[in-house]
Design a protein around this motif. Structure first.
Motif, PDB file in Angstrom:
ATOM      1  N   THR A   5       5.825   3.637  -4.138  1.00 10.73           N
ATOM      2  CA  THR A   5       5.009   3.760  -2.930  1.00 10.73           C
ATOM      3  C   THR A   5       5.240   2.570  -2.001  1.00 10.73           C
ATOM      4  O   THR A   5       5.560   2.738  -0.830  1.00 10.73           O
ATOM      5  CB  THR A   5       3.516   3.873  -3.293  1.00 10.73           C
ATOM      6  OG1 THR A   5       3.336   4.992  -4.160  1.00 10.73           O
ATOM      7  CG2 THR A   5       2.658   4.054  -2.053  1.00 10.73           C
ATOM      8  N   CYS A   6       5.098   1.339  -2.534  1.00 13.50           N
ATOM      9  CA  CYS A   6       5.249   0.147  -1.695  1.00 13.50           C
ATOM     10  C   CYS A   6       6.576  -0.578  -1.917  1.00 13.50           C
ATOM     11  O   CYS A   6       6.869  -1.545  -1.227  1.00 13.50           O
ATOM     12  CB  CYS A   6       4.082  -0.814  -1.905  1.00 13.50           C
ATOM     13  SG  CYS A   6       3.998  -1.574  -3.549  1.00 13.50           S
ATOM     14  N   GLU A   8       7.487  -2.551  -4.194  1.00 19.84           N
ATOM     15  CA  GLU A   8       7.389  -3.884  -4.780  1.00 19.84           C
ATOM     16  C   GLU A   8       7.815  -3.842  -6.246  1.00 19.84           C
ATOM     17  O   GLU A   8       7.489  -2.909  -6.974  1.00 19.84           O
ATOM     18  CB  GLU A   8       5.965  -4.414  -4.695  1.00 19.84           C
ATOM     19  CG  GLU A   8       5.826  -5.807  -5.249  1.00 19.84           C
ATOM     20  CD  GLU A   8       4.433  -6.384  -5.101  1.00 19.84           C
ATOM     21  OE1 GLU A   8       4.304  -7.581  -5.367  1.00 19.84           O
ATOM     22  OE2 GLU A   8       3.495  -5.659  -4.744  1.00 19.84           O
ATOM     23  N   CYS A  21       0.929  -3.933  -8.305  1.00 20.33           N
ATOM     24  CA  CYS A  21       1.672  -3.979  -7.038  1.00 20.33           C
ATOM     25  C   CYS A  21       0.693  -4.110  -5.870  1.00 20.33           C
ATOM     26  O   CYS A  21      -0.506  -3.882  -6.011  1.00 20.33           O
ATOM     27  CB  CYS A  21       2.544  -2.740  -6.881  1.00 20.33           C
ATOM     28  SG  CYS A  21       1.614  -1.215  -6.646  1.00 20.33           S
ATOM     29  N   ARG A  22       1.202  -4.442  -4.709  1.00 20.31           N
ATOM     30  CA  ARG A  22       0.342  -4.718  -3.551  1.00 20.31           C
ATOM     31  C   ARG A  22      -0.442  -3.501  -3.070  1.00 20.31           C
ATOM     32  O   ARG A  22      -1.512  -3.644  -2.507  1.00 20.31           O
ATOM     33  CB  ARG A  22       1.133  -5.356  -2.421  1.00 20.31           C
ATOM     34  CG  ARG A  22       2.181  -4.472  -1.796  1.00 20.31           C
ATOM     35  CD  ARG A  22       2.908  -5.184  -0.642  1.00 20.31           C
ATOM     36  NE  ARG A  22       4.258  -4.681  -0.552  1.00 20.31           N
ATOM     37  CZ  ARG A  22       5.330  -5.351  -0.882  1.00 20.31           C
ATOM     38  NH1 ARG A  22       5.238  -6.576  -1.308  1.00 20.31           N
ATOM     39  NH2 ARG A  22       6.520  -4.810  -0.776  1.00 20.31           N
ATOM     40  N   CYS A  23       0.077  -2.287  -3.299  1.00 23.05           N
ATOM     41  CA  CYS A  23      -0.663  -1.099  -2.864  1.00 23.05           C
ATOM     42  C   CYS A  23      -1.670  -0.632  -3.916  1.00 23.05           C
ATOM     43  O   CYS A  23      -2.508   0.218  -3.644  1.00 23.05           O
ATOM     44  CB  CYS A  23       0.277   0.036  -2.467  1.00 23.05           C
ATOM     45  SG  CYS A  23       1.108   0.869  -3.832  1.00 23.05           S
TER      46      CYS A  23
END
Length: 53
Positions: A5-6, A8, A21-23
């Motif tokens: 998704t992101c 990362e 992860c950031r999302c």
């Protein structure tokens, strides 16, 4: 693992080293002691790419 998704890349380097992860869609834990992956329900290949060696 790489979050699809992101995009990362996250890793766990020691036991109980939980990272997200950031999302917030995928998490990894366990370092080299064990592999624990967390992701939303469904097919894991839609959420992350496994990069463990």
């Amino acid at each position: 693992m790489r979050c699809l998704t992101c995009n990362e890349i996250i890793e766990s380097t020691t036991r109980h080293d939980h990272n997200t992860c950031r999302c917030g869609n995928v998490s990894v834990d366990g370092g080299r002691d064990y592999l624990k992956r967390s992701y939303p329900s469904g097919d894991p290949s839609t959420w992350f790419e496994e990069l463990a060696e």
